[in-house]
Design a protein around this motif. Structure first.
Motif, PDB file in Angstrom:
ATOM      1  N   ASN A   1      51.591 -35.996  45.249  1.00  0.00           N
ATOM      2  CA  ASN A   1      52.916 -36.278  44.664  1.00  0.00           C
ATOM      3  C   ASN A   1      53.975 -36.370  45.748  1.00  0.00           C
ATOM      4  N   GLU A   2      53.903 -35.444  46.703  1.00  0.00           N
ATOM      5  CA  GLU A   2      54.895 -35.435  47.793  1.00  0.00           C
ATOM      6  C   GLU A   2      54.800 -36.737  48.593  1.00  0.00           C
ATOM      7  N   LEU A   3      53.545 -37.150  48.885  1.00  0.00           N
ATOM      8  CA  LEU A   3      53.364 -38.391  49.653  1.00  0.00           C
ATOM      9  C   LEU A   3      53.874 -39.584  48.839  1.00  0.00           C
ATOM     10  N   ASP A   4      53.552 -39.575  47.551  1.00  0.00           N
ATOM     11  CA  ASP A   4      53.963 -40.682  46.690  1.00  0.00           C
ATOM     12  C   ASP A   4      55.485 -40.771  46.589  1.00  0.00           C
ATOM     13  N   LYS A   5      56.143 -39.622  46.481  1.00  0.00           N
ATOM     14  CA  LYS A   5      57.610 -39.609  46.397  1.00  0.00           C
ATOM     15  C   LYS A   5      58.218 -40.281  47.614  1.00  0.00           C
ATOM     16  N   ASN A   6      57.520 -40.171  48.741  1.00  0.00           N
ATOM     17  CA  ASN A   6      58.006 -40.766  49.979  1.00  0.00           C
ATOM     18  C   ASN A   6      57.386 -42.148  50.237  1.00  0.00           C
ATOM     19  N   GLU A   7      56.782 -42.722  49.180  1.00  0.00           N
ATOM     20  CA  GLU A   7      56.195 -44.064  49.227  1.00  0.00           C
ATOM     21  C   GLU A   7      55.183 -44.219  50.350  1.00  0.00           C
ATOM     22  N   ILE A   8      54.319 -43.206  50.504  1.00  0.00           N
ATOM     23  CA  ILE A   8      53.247 -43.283  51.497  1.00  0.00           C
ATOM     24  C   ILE A   8      51.927 -43.417  50.729  1.00  0.00           C
ATOM     25  N   PRO A   9      51.345 -44.613  50.686  1.00  0.00           N
ATOM     26  CA  PRO A   9      50.103 -44.772  49.929  1.00  0.00           C
ATOM     27  C   PRO A   9      48.938 -44.074  50.610  1.00  0.00           C
ATOM     28  N   VAL A  10      48.082 -43.483  49.802  1.00  0.00           N
ATOM     29  CA  VAL A  10      46.880 -42.811  50.307  1.00  0.00           C
ATOM     30  C   VAL A  10      45.689 -43.691  49.945  1.00  0.00           C
ATOM     31  N   ASP A  11      44.718 -43.750  50.856  1.00  0.00           N
ATOM     32  CA  ASP A  11      43.583 -44.636  50.587  1.00  0.00           C
ATOM     33  C   ASP A  11      42.325 -43.820  50.271  1.00  0.00           C
ATOM     34  N   MET A  12      41.469 -43.569  51.270  1.00  0.00           N
ATOM     35  CA  MET A  12      40.212 -42.860  50.979  1.00  0.00           C
ATOM     36  C   MET A  12      40.518 -41.368  50.774  1.00  0.00           C
ATOM     37  N   ILE A  13      39.855 -40.736  49.815  1.00  0.00           N
ATOM     38  CA  ILE A  13      40.090 -39.300  49.587  1.00  0.00           C
ATOM     39  C   ILE A  13      38.751 -38.572  49.419  1.00  0.00           C
ATOM     40  N   VAL A  14      38.591 -37.479  50.131  1.00  0.00           N
ATOM     41  CA  VAL A  14      37.419 -36.623  49.911  1.00  0.00           C
ATOM     42  C   VAL A  14      37.923 -35.208  49.745  1.00  0.00           C
ATOM     43  N   GLN A  15      37.480 -34.536  48.695  1.00  0.00           N
ATOM     44  CA  GLN A  15      37.868 -33.132  48.527  1.00  0.00           C
ATOM     45  C   GLN A  15      36.590 -32.305  48.535  1.00  0.00           C
ATOM     46  N   SER A  16      36.585 -31.240  49.319  1.00  0.00           N
ATOM     47  CA  SER A  16      35.335 -30.474  49.358  1.00  0.00           C
ATOM     48  C   SER A  16      35.612 -28.976  49.473  1.00  0.00           C
ATOM     49  N   VAL A  17      34.754 -28.196  48.827  1.00  0.00           N
ATOM     50  CA  VAL A  17      34.718 -26.747  49.076  1.00  0.00           C
ATOM     51  C   VAL A  17      33.341 -26.469  49.654  1.00  0.00           C
ATOM     52  N   ARG A  18      33.265 -25.502  50.560  1.00  0.00           N
ATOM     53  CA  ARG A  18      31.973 -25.320  51.239  1.00  0.00           C
ATOM     54  C   ARG A  18      30.942 -24.652  50.332  1.00  0.00           C
ATOM     55  N   ARG A  19      31.388 -23.641  49.551  1.00  0.00           N
ATOM     56  CA  ARG A  19      30.479 -22.991  48.584  1.00  0.00           C
ATOM     57  C   ARG A  19      31.169 -22.991  47.233  1.00  0.00           C
ATOM     58  N   ILE A  20      30.345 -23.000  46.166  1.00  0.00           N
ATOM     59  CA  ILE A  20      30.871 -23.199  44.821  1.00  0.00           C
ATOM     60  C   ILE A  20      32.093 -22.332  44.518  1.00  0.00           C
ATOM     61  N   ASN A  21      32.037 -21.036  44.883  1.00  0.00           N
ATOM     62  CA  ASN A  21      33.121 -20.153  44.472  1.00  0.00           C
ATOM     63  C   ASN A  21      34.182 -19.916  45.547  1.00  0.00           C
ATOM     64  N   ASP A  22      34.172 -20.741  46.605  1.00  0.00           N
ATOM     65  CA  ASP A  22      35.189 -20.582  47.651  1.00  0.00           C
ATOM     66  C   ASP A  22      36.587 -20.720  47.061  1.00  0.00           C
ATOM     67  N   ARG A  23      37.487 -19.844  47.517  1.00  0.00           N
ATOM     68  CA  ARG A  23      38.861 -19.913  46.983  1.00  0.00           C
ATOM     69  C   ARG A  23      39.675 -20.957  47.716  1.00  0.00           C
ATOM     70  N   ARG A  24      39.156 -21.393  48.847  1.00  0.00           N
ATOM     71  CA  ARG A  24      39.886 -22.427  49.606  1.00  0.00           C
ATOM     72  C   ARG A  24      38.957 -23.598  49.933  1.00  0.00           C
ATOM     73  N   GLY A  25      39.534 -24.781  50.046  1.00  0.00           N
ATOM     74  CA  GLY A  25      38.729 -25.965  50.372  1.00  0.00           C
ATOM     75  C   GLY A  25      39.527 -26.908  51.268  1.00  0.00           C
ATOM     76  N   ASP A  26      38.943 -28.051  51.570  1.00  0.00           N
ATOM     77  CA  ASP A  26      39.618 -29.040  52.423  1.00  0.00           C
ATOM     78  C   ASP A  26      39.858 -30.321  51.615  1.00  0.00           C
ATOM     79  N   ILE A  27      40.986 -30.950  51.881  1.00  0.00           N
ATOM     80  CA  ILE A  27      41.215 -32.282  51.302  1.00  0.00           C
ATOM     81  C   ILE A  27      41.417 -33.232  52.480  1.00  0.00           C
TER      82      ILE A  27
END
Ligand code: ADP
Ligand code: ASP
Ligand code: MG
Length: 409
Positions: free
Chosen positions: A281-307
């Motif tokens: 949303n923040e990027l969109d508000k500033n008219e910065i288009p996003v292209d490829m996206i991968v979201q991952s958590v390392r283990r199923i119950n990890d509380r943090r992940g990477d985007i």
């Protein structure tokens, strides 16, 4: 009688001699009652040089002033081109984008044409003049000069052709048409006789710089036939048309590469609903288009992940500003930026239903020892993010895999 819009790109109008060559060719090929509108880009590398000039003053992005500066390039070309015709005894009149009635809105540097009121251009044609219109620039409803994004003269030409109901929009450039890959990178790329709007839009969107993507959308919206051809030879080029002409085609129509890609990794973000929405949303508000996206958590119950996602390299400075604010607010732990990647894509209608295409792409890259960072696919394309220094080798290898025995059309 035909109304023709002819667009000449930067390398076609790079010198006064080249302008004279264009004028002679236009006059030689014109039927006596044809009406001609010429759209020109800035001469040679003018736009890049203007950007470099601005960077001597500041490395901040003053978007309004940059548009004011960049739009001057095309203004030089229209006056030079009009004087070239006049010096040959042929009446011609130049028009800036605003004078030609080209109206756009959006953020500076990325304007979208919303209306065209070409009354003055029609008047010049009716008076027997050749009309010369500046590409790439328009006026907003508030009266601001705005540019249409790099390569925007293509969109000016196609939009004007649509608004004026021209019989044809000819895009003259420094290659002979649309090829199965950039012929400067892949010397045995195959020139296409025809290509559908849908295929061309996908190739352009994924980096085939021969046409600005917005020009293709404009062409299909206003049913403008487009002929991409060489300024420097008389050979037929490529016709971009609405349909697929019922032809049996293989699964792949072409490959494209995009160097204007930067990868961003938001590391250790909270793995809870709403996190991705907050960032994008923040990027969109500033008219910065996003292209490829991968979201991952390392283990199923990890509380943090990477985007991990990509933006245009040219948007990286603004993206950094937005994301560093989120980091300062404690909403993202750590952010990594990589401006040394590029994207290779393969395009074909209904790509998703073509079996085995992914395996062949990965095989072609694997044999060259090229690592793939992210893969994404759409209905008509598959893209891989690779290290930028390897992108030319990657595209040649993928092209060789899919175009082994294809003859020139
Ligand atoms: P102009 O200044 O005429 O607008 P551009 O440089 O914008 O020219 O576009 C033409 C260039 O597009 C060619 O020189 C070529 O290197 C590049 N290009 C990239 N992909 C393709 C493709 N699939 N077919 C033809 N040209 C391509
Ligand atoms: N001069 C502008 C550019 O270099 C527009 C164009 O050439 O189409 O991007
Ligand atoms: Mg161009």
């Amino acid at each position: 009688m035909a109304l023709l819009v002819k667009k000449f790109g930067g390398s076609s109008v790079a010198t006064p001699e080249k302008m004279r060559h264009i004028a002679s060719r236009v006059l030689k090929e014109r039927n006596p009652d044809d009406q001609i509108v010429i759209v020109v880009s800035a001469m040679g590398d003018t736009t890049d040089n203007l950007l470099k000039l601005a960077s001597k003053v500041t490395d901040k992005h003053y978007a309004r002033e940059l548009d004011m500066l960049m739009s001057t390039g095309e203004q030089v070309s229209i006056a030079m081109m009009a004087m070239t015709f006049c010096s040959m005894g042929v009446p011609a009149q130049s028009f800036t984008g605003p004078q030609a009635g080209i109206i756009a809105e959006g953020v500076f540097g990325k304007g979208n044409i919303i209306d065209i009121k070409p009354a003055r251009v029609f008047k010049a044609l009716a008076a027997g003049k050749i009309a010369i219109v500046a590409g790439f620039q328009a006026i907003t409803p508030e009266g601001e000069i705005i540019t249409l994004g790099r390569g925007g003269s293509d969109t000016t030409a196609v939009a004007l052709a649509g608004a004026m109901r021209a019989d044809m929009c000819e895009i003259y450039t420094d290659v002979e048409g649309v090829y199965s890959a950039d012929p400067r990178v892949v010397p045995n790329a195959v020139k296409m006789k025809e290509i559908s709007n849908e295929e061309m839009l996908e190739l352009a969107r994924l980096g085939a710089g021969v046409m600005q993507p917005q020009s293709i959308s404009m062409g299909s919206r206003f049913h403008v036939p487009i002929h991409v051809r060489s300024t420097f030879s008389d050979n037929e080029g490529t016709i971009i048309r609405e349909d697929n002409f019922g032809e049996e085609k293989g699964p792949v129509c072409g490959v494209a590469e995009d160097y204007n890609v930067a990868r961003i990794a938001a590391v250790g973000v909270e793995n809870v609903p709403g996190t991705a929405a907050m960032i994008f949303n923040e990027l969109d508000k500033n008219e910065i288009p996003v292209d490829m996206i991968v979201q991952s958590v390392r283990r199923i119950n990890d509380r943090r992940g990477d985007i991990i996602f990509t933006v245009a390299s040219s948007d990286l400075v603004e993206a950094k500003e937005v994301l560093e604010k989120l980091k300062a607010d404690g909403r993202i732990n750590n952010i990594l930026y990589d401006d040394n990647c590029a994207k290779v894509s393969i395009v074909g209608l209904e790509m998703l239903s073509a079996p085995g295409v992914e395996a062949r792409i990965f095989g072609a890259l694997g044999r060259k020892n090229i690592n793939i960072d992210i893969v994404s696919s759409s209905k008509n394309s598959i893209s891989c993010l690779v290290p930028r220094p390897k992108v030319d080798e990657a595209i040649r290898s993928i092209h060789a895999e899919f175009f082994k025995n294809k003859p020139q059309q």
